[in-house]
Design an enzyme around this catalytic site. Sequence first.
Site, PDB file in Angstrom:
ATOM      1  N   ASN A 104      12.308 -35.282  -6.833  1.00 27.81           N
ATOM      2  CA  ASN A 104      12.627 -33.861  -7.057  1.00 27.81           C
ATOM      3  C   ASN A 104      13.552 -33.304  -5.983  1.00 27.81           C
ATOM      4  O   ASN A 104      13.281 -32.286  -5.354  1.00 27.81           O
ATOM      5  CB  ASN A 104      11.352 -33.021  -7.158  1.00 27.81           C
ATOM      6  CG  ASN A 104      10.463 -33.143  -5.936  1.00 27.81           C
ATOM      7  OD1 ASN A 104      10.615 -34.069  -5.145  1.00 27.81           O
ATOM      8  ND2 ASN A 104       9.544 -32.218  -5.768  1.00 27.81           N
ATOM      9  N   HIS A 189       1.566 -36.811 -12.027  1.00 24.56           N
ATOM     10  CA  HIS A 189       0.915 -35.669 -11.368  1.00 24.56           C
ATOM     11  C   HIS A 189      -0.054 -35.156 -12.425  1.00 24.56           C
ATOM     12  O   HIS A 189       0.353 -34.469 -13.356  1.00 24.56           O
ATOM     13  CB  HIS A 189       1.973 -34.625 -11.006  1.00 24.56           C
ATOM     14  CG  HIS A 189       1.428 -33.274 -10.659  1.00 24.56           C
ATOM     15  ND1 HIS A 189       0.720 -33.034  -9.516  1.00 24.56           N
ATOM     16  CD2 HIS A 189       1.477 -32.095 -11.323  1.00 24.56           C
ATOM     17  CE1 HIS A 189       0.364 -31.749  -9.478  1.00 24.56           C
ATOM     18  NE2 HIS A 189       0.822 -31.164 -10.573  1.00 24.56           N
ATOM     19  N   HIS A 241      -2.567 -38.149  -6.136  1.00 26.21           N
ATOM     20  CA  HIS A 241      -3.440 -37.139  -5.502  1.00 26.21           C
ATOM     21  C   HIS A 241      -4.573 -36.608  -6.384  1.00 26.21           C
ATOM     22  O   HIS A 241      -4.603 -35.420  -6.698  1.00 26.21           O
ATOM     23  CB  HIS A 241      -2.635 -35.991  -4.888  1.00 26.21           C
ATOM     24  CG  HIS A 241      -1.614 -35.332  -5.777  1.00 26.21           C
ATOM     25  ND1 HIS A 241      -0.466 -34.798  -5.250  1.00 26.21           N
ATOM     26  CD2 HIS A 241      -1.562 -35.111  -7.106  1.00 26.21           C
ATOM     27  CE1 HIS A 241       0.238 -34.267  -6.228  1.00 26.21           C
ATOM     28  NE2 HIS A 241      -0.405 -34.454  -7.354  1.00 26.21           N
ATOM     29  N   ASP A 314       1.260 -36.962   0.737  1.00 29.75           N
ATOM     30  CA  ASP A 314       1.634 -35.870  -0.160  1.00 29.75           C
ATOM     31  C   ASP A 314       2.428 -34.805   0.596  1.00 29.75           C
ATOM     32  O   ASP A 314       2.288 -33.606   0.365  1.00 29.75           O
ATOM     33  CB  ASP A 314       0.393 -35.258  -0.818  1.00 29.75           C
ATOM     34  CG  ASP A 314       0.708 -34.652  -2.174  1.00 29.75           C
ATOM     35  OD1 ASP A 314       1.862 -34.785  -2.627  1.00 29.75           O
ATOM     36  OD2 ASP A 314      -0.194 -34.042  -2.771  1.00 29.75           O
ATOM     37  N   PHE A 332       3.620 -23.805  -3.454  1.00 29.36           N
ATOM     38  CA  PHE A 332       2.574 -24.828  -3.301  1.00 29.36           C
ATOM     39  C   PHE A 332       3.065 -25.883  -2.305  1.00 29.36           C
ATOM     40  O   PHE A 332       4.260 -26.118  -2.170  1.00 29.36           O
ATOM     41  CB  PHE A 332       2.312 -25.513  -4.640  1.00 29.36           C
ATOM     42  CG  PHE A 332       1.534 -24.708  -5.624  1.00 29.36           C
ATOM     43  CD1 PHE A 332       0.148 -24.634  -5.540  1.00 29.36           C
ATOM     44  CD2 PHE A 332       2.174 -24.026  -6.653  1.00 29.36           C
ATOM     45  CE1 PHE A 332      -0.584 -23.906  -6.475  1.00 29.36           C
ATOM     46  CE2 PHE A 332       1.460 -23.295  -7.593  1.00 29.36           C
ATOM     47  CZ  PHE A 332       0.077 -23.227  -7.507  1.00 29.36           C
TER      48      PHE A 332
END
Lengths: 453, 339
Positions: A104, A189, A241, A314, A332
């Site tokens: 990303n 995710h 995660h 992460d 976030f």
Amino acid sequence: MSVATPGRVAYINARVLDPATGRDGPGEVLTSGEEIVDVARKLFDGHPPADVEVVDCGGMCLAPGLVDTRVQLREPGEEHKESLKSAGEAAVAAGVTTMVCLPNTNPIMDDEPTLEFVARRARLLALTKVYCYGAITKGLQGKELAEMGLLAEAGALAFTDATRAVADAQVMRRALQYAATFGLMIIQHPEEPTLATGVMNSGELATRMGLAGIPREAEIIMLERDIRLVAMTDGRYHAAHISTADSVEIIARAKADGLKVSCDTAPFYFALNELAVTDYRTFAKLSPPLRAENDRRAIVEGLKSGVIDAIASDHAPQDSDSKRLPFPQAAFGGSGLETLLAVSLDLYHNGDMSLLEVLRRLTSAPADLLGLEAGRLAKGRKADLTIFDPDQGWKVIADKFKSKSKNSPFDGRPVQGRVLRTVVDGRVVFNAMPHAAKESTASPVNRTPAKAR
Amino acid sequence: MRDPAFPHRHLLGIEGLTPAEINYLLDLSDRYVGVNRGPEKTSDALRGRTIVNLFFENSTRTRTSFELAAKRLGANVINMQVETSSVVKGETLIDTAVTLNAMHPDVLAVRHPDSGAVKLLADKVNCGVVNGGDGSHEHPTQALLDALTIRRRKGRLSGLLVAICGDVLHSRVARSNFLLLLTMGARVRIIAPRTLIPSGVDRLGVEVFTDMTAGLKDVDIVMMLRVQSERMRGSFIPSVREYFHFFGLDRAKLGQAKPDALIMHPGPMNRGTEIDSDVADDVERSVIREQVELGVAVRMAVLEVLANNASAHNAAGHNAAGHNAAADSRQGLPGRTGT
């Protein structure tokens, strides 16, 4: 630090930990140039030749460098949050010698040039080794498959839409099928976006704080759906995660059913619970959100049992402008690289896991998931090492981070475990070893391996 | 009396045909190859008969091939191109069938975008029906012409190793071909990305490969399938570029096949997508033009057999039009001259 190829270096007087072989005890490691050439109880009968540089580890732990399989590097595109250089410096200070970044960036890593740009920049910086994931879908839009075959040939290790879930079941089915054509892994995710519209964990605390909740079911539903698709397609799937007790059960069941499924978690999810967001602390606004205490405990149990294969930082750097906002508006994500080892060592200090098992989830296990050579101390492997003191206490002060972004939910937390030296391809890329330890060859302090309490 | 060697009224698919029936059609086709290559290409085998090409889907080569086949047999040919309405397709189709049936054609050659539509139509008419391709189901004359091409070049079908490469999921050509080849004792591999492999296909008797290099190893025949461009924009395949790189037939991948392996393609080809021009135009190994030629011969054989069987069927007094059967019988309509 120098990019010149080093000669022979003997790391002596160490507690050598190699999770891949189960080695944990006093030992020595010899490197030559970029490679490990020997791992032994005692090298050269204690009399190294003159041309060998001797590094006395002073009884400290010597382990494979950490392999961090989930970091966001923000370069190219958002260099004000993080760059390959700042992330690289943060990584080596944390004992990380290999990291894998999410696609990303801007431009997004759904084509070969962006992937090659990052690989080339990282090589020139010569800090931590950097690998990339490719996008599953073009533009991370969740609609059209990206060129996974060509991206894999350009070096993409696996495929993920980063912080977005592939929500469309037909797209996910075909992504799993298409990736399996080339033996590639899809990393999800796991969060159903139509349920995950809130800003923190759903429940009593969110109600008291007046914040919109993200139910645990957002993760659970997506995982259960995905597992069905994996069974249908015989694809290779990794859940990133995971954060709930049910997630651990779902993955355990999928593994027992023989599906090609694995998962990781981040230190946030075994070291913190939702109480960290009290006082509207935006640094603890993470995705997935920090969950309830019983979930946190289940994640610890999942790590102990091995259902959770790996720990990844992460690392999601955000500039202060993105975080100094009312909680619902704040971005976030938490900075994670520089606390990865120390916070993970909580599992050891709390007596949940042995030091070797904690390290396994930070080295050989994530390397094996991605088919990387890294994460083990063996002859012929690259000399990617970290030397650390597992007991040294310090306090996390985010302002002192080498990372450009200081958004750590662990800010102010006392931790134990300090990286003293990091070696990549035989080169010293980070050094905080006390001078005394280097010289003290006279009376080696061979600590006995601490047992899991 | 119906042809005892091929007693079926319709040719709706390869499924259910016996090796003897397939060989019979191929032998008959072989004779027409000779006719087509001679100076006098027209016979009067179907003089006075009516063949209708009923195409609910755009097609140039298959329709032309059927038309030419019918004309060379001396039949009258009507081409009907029908636009499929998006609503109540089933009703429209049956209405069309009943209307056409009233005109007493001998054979309908039907193509339809929906699987099973040709059978639905066949159930409503008195004449013979040949499936010219229904959805992703079957395209039997293509499989027969491919088999004829292989048999003429290799002398046999049994024991050959055939690779069918590409969009197997959506391909009626692939289904008819592997059914025929397996029936005739050949071994069939399909090679495609997993997004284009139909579920459960391995249980139909084919071997599944996702890698061209491994799948093409030692094959006698390489059959390439057309990949529709709308499937190459991310839904099944990320891009044309990626598809050609991994699944396009080029000289290097072809090197895995036997040195005398034949290259086939049902057409129309997407050069640079599923096949490199270099191999498509290789006169030594590419039989793509021969497939087109033999297609006419195969359709002549099929039309002849079905037209004769249709006459025999109607002479026996059968009438698929149900409640009108008695009335039609009294007027003597279905009972044309049998052969």
